[in-house]
Design an enzyme around this catalytic site. Structure first.
Site, short mmCIF file in Angstrom:
data_model
loop_
_atom_site.label_atom_id
_atom_site.label_comp_id
_atom_site.label_asym_id
_atom_site.label_seq_id
_atom_site.Cartn_x
_atom_site.Cartn_y
_atom_site.Cartn_z
N ASP A 47 0.82 -1.31 -0.06
CA ASP A 47 -0.15 -0.17 0.01
C ASP A 47 0.86 1.27 -0.29
O ASP A 47 0.62 2.17 -0.88
CB ASP A 47 -0.93 -0.01 1.05
CG ASP A 47 -2.06 -1.13 1.10
OD1 ASP A 47 -2.40 -1.58 0.16
OD2 ASP A 47 -2.34 -1.69 2.20
N GLU A 62 -9.35 -1.52 4.63
CA GLU A 62 -8.98 -0.78 5.73
C GLU A 62 -10.01 0.20 6.05
O GLU A 62 -10.44 0.16 7.27
CB GLU A 62 -7.65 -0.56 5.63
CG GLU A 62 -6.49 -1.72 5.72
CD GLU A 62 -5.20 -1.15 5.14
OE1 GLU A 62 -4.27 -1.97 5.51
OE2 GLU A 62 -5.01 -0.07 4.74
#
Length: 257
Positions: A39, A148
């Site tokens: 990420d 997330e």
């Protein structure tokens, strides 16, 4: 599935969006924390394209696996991003040590010490990123993805404390696809996701579900009932993280002359 041309076009849209947000804020560039995971690697690549001369990558080990910092530096060098390394181990030990000692001396039992230590790491990193960004008049760019963001798998006022989130609508599968287009190798794209909050910590073991399952749920595909309930439960419990703190609104009082 997206074609490579479509993925490349979406990446350019994200790059343009980052430039737009920085311009709107009258800022000069961007700061991004680089952990070595996919990420932050993808966001670093976007930031490097958006502001090749005004992008700082911050590496922030805190009792971390040395390989994390090595991978983070490798990612930064690959995108030609200037790096700032700030070792937070000492600060983390000092703050947590004083908090623990003080609470225990008051007779309190520490029922969630591991979580407290992990969240402190994330919040120290946030403070470090803003210290650098404020000094340069840059924006802090976050690295949270869609799973997330939806499940609340981020620390409130920690990795959730940022100025902009360019990949928060991407599933984990999409993030890995962007990583491939950006030229990142499988050892980064396929790395086991971890926030590095404590030794052996992984995202999926902590959440109790896999990113693939969350991806499928977010895409409207069928998932087992137990998985669906777990995802929806995490979403409900973390709702407060996606909003500003509630404020008590009291009636205005008349002035007494």
């Amino acid at each position: 599935m997206w074609t490579d041309e479509e993925l490349a076009a979406r990446i350019e849209q994200a790059v343009d969006w980052i430039r737009q947000k920085v311009t709107e804020a009258n800022a000069k560039g961007v700061v991004v924390g680089i952990s070595g995971g996919v990420d932050s690697a993808v966001v670093a690549g976007l930031c490097a394209r958006a502001f090749p001369d005004n992008c700082v990558g911050v590496i922030m080990p805190s009792h971390s696996n040395p390989e994390d910092a090595e991978d983070a530096l490798w990612i930064a060098e690959g995108f030609e991003i200037r790096t700032l390394e700030v070792n937070l181990s000492g600060a983390h030990t000092q703050v947590m040590g004083q908090v623990k000692k003080g609470l225990e001396s008051m007779g309190y039992e520490l029922v969630a010490e591991k979580m407290s230590q992990g969240n402190l790491k994330a919040r120290l990193r946030m403070s470090t990123l803003y210290a650098a960004a404020n000094a340069l008049n840059y924006l802090v760019v976050g690295t949270d993805n869609a799973p997330e963001s939806y499940t609340g798998y981020f620390t409130k006022y920690g990795d959730g404390g940022v100025d902009i989130l360019p990949i928060s609508s991407l599933t984990k599968t999409e993030v890995r696809a962007w990583a491939r287009i950006l030229g990142l190798p499988m050892r980064i794209a396929g790395r086991v996701p971890t926030a590095g909050l404590w030794p052996g910590q992984t995202d999926e073991s902590e959440m109790g579900i896999t990113y693939e399952q969350i991806d499928r749920y977010l895409l409207g595909e069928e998932v087992p009932a137990v998985v669906k309930e777990r995802i929806e439960s995490l979403h409900r419990q973390s709702e407060h993280k996606r909003h500003l703190p509630p404020s008590l609104e009291l009636p205005k009082m008349e002035r007494l002359d």
